[in-house]
Design a protein around this motif. Sequence first.
Motif, PDB file in Angstrom:
ATOM      1  N   PRO A 106       0.537  -1.477  -0.051  1.00 47.78           N
ATOM      2  CA  PRO A 106      -0.340   0.327   0.220  1.00 47.78           C
ATOM      3  C   PRO A 106       0.778   1.107  -0.299  1.00 47.78           C
ATOM      4  N   TRP A 107       0.974   1.750  -1.306  1.00 46.84           N
ATOM      5  CA  TRP A 107       1.295   3.376  -0.778  1.00 46.84           C
ATOM      6  C   TRP A 107       1.530   4.157  -0.361  1.00 46.84           C
ATOM      7  N   ASN A 108       0.094   3.926   0.955  1.00 48.07           N
ATOM      8  CA  ASN A 108      -0.112   5.289   2.032  1.00 48.07           C
ATOM      9  C   ASN A 108       0.565   4.663   3.515  1.00 48.07           C
ATOM     10  N   HIS A 109       1.154   3.824   2.956  1.00 46.87           N
ATOM     11  CA  HIS A 109       1.894   3.110   4.149  1.00 46.87           C
ATOM     12  C   HIS A 109       3.461   2.983   4.229  1.00 46.87           C
ATOM     13  N   VAL A 110       4.203   2.602   5.082  1.00 46.75           N
ATOM     14  CA  VAL A 110       5.703   2.697   4.593  1.00 46.75           C
ATOM     15  C   VAL A 110       5.822   1.538   4.304  1.00 46.75           C
ATOM     16  N   SER A 111       6.673   0.968   2.499  1.00 45.17           N
ATOM     17  CA  SER A 111       6.426  -0.453   2.365  1.00 45.17           C
ATOM     18  C   SER A 111       7.580  -1.565   3.731  1.00 45.17           C
ATOM     19  N   VAL A 112       7.376  -2.340   3.341  1.00 45.42           N
ATOM     20  CA  VAL A 112       7.636  -3.578   4.075  1.00 45.42           C
ATOM     21  C   VAL A 112       8.466  -4.581   2.899  1.00 45.42           C
ATOM     22  N   HIS A 113       8.230  -4.828   2.194  1.00 51.83           N
ATOM     23  CA  HIS A 113       8.624  -5.757   1.104  1.00 51.83           C
ATOM     24  C   HIS A 113       9.815  -4.959   0.485  1.00 51.83           C
TER      25      HIS A 113
END
Length: 228
Positions: free
Chosen positions: A75-82
């Motif tokens: 999700p672009w509205n969160h910090v990416s985890v992958h």
Amino acid sequence: MVDLNALSAANAKRWLKAKPTRKAEAAKIALRLHKAKPRYQAVELETGVPWPAIAVIHERESSQDWRASLAQGDPWNHVSVHVPAGRGPFESWEAAAIDALVKCPPFLARHKDWSTAAALTALETYNGIGYAARGVPSPYLWSGTNQYRAGKYVRDGVYDPGKVDLQLGCAALIIALMEIDQEISFAGTKSARKPAADDATGPSLTNPSKGSIGAFVINLIRAIFGRK
């Protein structure tokens, strides 16, 4: 170490031989991608990456989910985890896409050569060069064409030669997009693909009739950018 020049040469040969094996499915997806052309063109304007390349990456990474980042489908509205992790949050899908192409490996916005072979190789590097290291066609490009049968990385570092990638590859989608939109080309030149027997041979924007308005526009573009 993968020789990218050799990979480009191999992809060029595969492109010339490629035939869709799931044409109806590819046409349906291509139509959906084409409807979003203005959004992809907005990202192209900021990055220089051709909009069809952006569109097929979007499909591969998230099935064209506008809530998901172009970089890895998070999700672009969160910090990416992958991977690439730690990106975002962003204000919009477009902002996330620009970040993915400009600031994340393999930095597609830095590519200047968008000829067909170079474009295919750029798309392959976006997914990774693990398939090239094995000397096999990447399903990220070739799934849905006669250039791919089986073989897939089921997770990082784990390759299953019998696993079939069910997603359509970028090349299959680009072929389908070209059948919808005759303006699609790379680096201002026509695709190197040999036309199919049922392909239209009449004039188009990229191959306009002599003396037409289309010819004037093409000549003007070439004059501005110094292309012959």
